[in-house]
Design a protein around this motif. Structure first.
Motif, PDB file in Angstrom:
ATOM      1  N   GLU A  21      -2.925   1.074   4.636  1.00 32.36           N
ATOM      2  CA  GLU A  21      -3.709   1.979   3.949  1.00 32.36           C
ATOM      3  C   GLU A  21      -3.272   3.410   4.625  1.00 32.36           C
ATOM      4  O   GLU A  21      -3.995   4.458   3.746  1.00 32.36           O
TER       5      GLU A  21
ATOM      6  N   GLU B  14      -5.791   7.264   1.827  1.00 31.69           N
ATOM      7  CA  GLU B  14      -6.628   7.100   0.470  1.00 31.69           C
ATOM      8  C   GLU B  14      -6.504   5.254   0.465  1.00 31.69           C
ATOM      9  O   GLU B  14      -5.453   4.879   0.607  1.00 31.69           O
TER      10      GLU B  14
ATOM     11  N   SER C  45      -5.947   1.987  -1.055  1.00 34.58           N
ATOM     12  CA  SER C  45      -5.136   1.725  -2.413  1.00 34.58           C
ATOM     13  C   SER C  45      -6.138   0.824  -3.247  1.00 34.58           C
ATOM     14  O   SER C  45      -7.023   0.106  -2.966  1.00 34.58           O
ATOM     15  N   PRO C  46      -5.869   1.108  -4.655  1.00 35.19           N
ATOM     16  CA  PRO C  46      -6.645   0.348  -5.554  1.00 35.19           C
ATOM     17  C   PRO C  46      -6.289  -1.027  -5.597  1.00 35.19           C
ATOM     18  O   PRO C  46      -7.212  -1.917  -6.320  1.00 35.19           O
ATOM     19  N   THR C  47      -5.378  -1.557  -5.010  1.00 37.71           N
ATOM     20  CA  THR C  47      -5.070  -3.164  -4.975  1.00 37.71           C
ATOM     21  C   THR C  47      -5.412  -3.623  -3.799  1.00 37.71           C
ATOM     22  O   THR C  47      -4.855  -4.799  -3.664  1.00 37.71           O
TER      23      THR C  47
ATOM     24  N   GLY D  22       0.740  -1.058   0.020  1.00 36.18           N
ATOM     25  CA  GLY D  22      -0.194  -0.050   0.009  1.00 36.18           C
ATOM     26  C   GLY D  22       0.742   1.301   0.026  1.00 36.18           C
ATOM     27  O   GLY D  22       0.369   2.416  -0.081  1.00 36.18           O
TER      28      GLY D  22
ATOM     29  N   SER E 153       0.187   4.158  -2.629  1.00 32.60           N
ATOM     30  CA  SER E 153      -1.047   5.190  -2.695  1.00 32.60           C
ATOM     31  C   SER E 153      -0.791   6.208  -1.495  1.00 32.60           C
ATOM     32  O   SER E 153       0.097   5.950  -0.445  1.00 32.60           O
ATOM     33  N   PRO E 154      -1.341   7.353  -1.796  1.00 31.14           N
ATOM     34  CA  PRO E 154      -1.148   8.467  -0.833  1.00 31.14           C
ATOM     35  C   PRO E 154      -1.812   8.025   0.622  1.00 31.14           C
ATOM     36  O   PRO E 154      -2.891   7.212   0.443  1.00 31.14           O
TER      37      PRO E 154
END
Length: 230
Positions: A165, A102, A104-106, A95, A98-99
């Motif tokens: 995250e 936020e 994470s898309p995964t 993770g 990702s910022p």
């Protein structure tokens, strides 16, 4: 430069030694739990002594209590042995791109990958799980302890997902990830250990994850409040 190289090798040696010690500790914990489960399944909690566990594990009584405060705790096992450290570290690191704050898309994909890796870990310790099932049949009062331990371990997993995250452990996505994956894992385990099952655990797990994914990918609309209700 020579001093830096020497310091590097000292630190590297210390890390290796620390890793070896932790693996040895994990092996000892696992041995104690395996023996305690076997004896409990055969004789019940009151049918054997801590000294018998120590004798079979080739450890001292003091060592036993360094790992577990009671026989019941030995039977339930240690939280650090649920997820191998390397597997958890890889999941958390996933993770970092990702910022913070936020999701994470995964996350979902990585949770599935983590579940599959844990299924491999479970396969390696399948006999211990079967022993635990035998223990519950012999000592059903342990179910409440198991529920408590499960809640503690789910809370720890929520903290691990939150760390990955960069959000709080009570973030709704984190909480749902823990609840849903935990429920799917339990359902898959029940099917896997049911009498007559011939399907691999990973296959059952992926079937249930796919079913959940299909269900939650369907569009939905929030219900419209009835008139007169806010």
């Amino acid at each position: 430069m020579a001093w830096s190289a020497k310091l590097y090798f000292v630190n590297e040696s210390a890390a290796i030694a620390g890793g070896l010690r932790e693996r040895k500790r994990a092996a000892t914990r696992s041995a104690i739990t395996s023996i305690a489960r076997k004896l409990t399944a055969e004789r019940g909690l009151n049918g054997y002594t801590v000294e018998e566990v120590c004798e079979q594990a080739d450890i001292s009584r003091r060592t036993f209590f360094n790992y577990f405060p009671t026989k019941e705790d030995a039977v339930l096992g240690h939280i650090d042995d649920d997820i191998p450290a390397g597997v958890l570290e890889e999941f958390i690191a996933g993770g970092h791109a990702s910022p913070a704050g936020e999701i994470s898309p995964t996350l979902f994909q990585d949770l599935v990958r983590l579940s599959l890796k844990l299924s491999e870990h479970m396969a390696a310790s399948e006999e211990e799980t079967r022993q635990l099932i035998g223990v519950i049949k012999k000592e059903p009062q342990l179910i409440l302890r198991i529920i408590g331990v499960t809640e503690q371990r789910e809370a720890q997993f929520a903290r691990d997902v939150a760390l990955r995250e960069g959000v709080a452990p009570d973030h709704p996505v984190v909480q749902m990830a823990v609840v849903l994956l935990g429920t799917i894992a339990r359902k898959s385990s029940m099917a896997y250990f049911s009498e007559g099952n011939t399907r691999p655990y990973a296959e059952l797990l992926m079937e249930n994850i796919s079913a959940a994914s299909e269900l939650f990918s369907q569009p939905f609309e929030l219900p419209v409040p009835a008139e007169g209700h806010s």
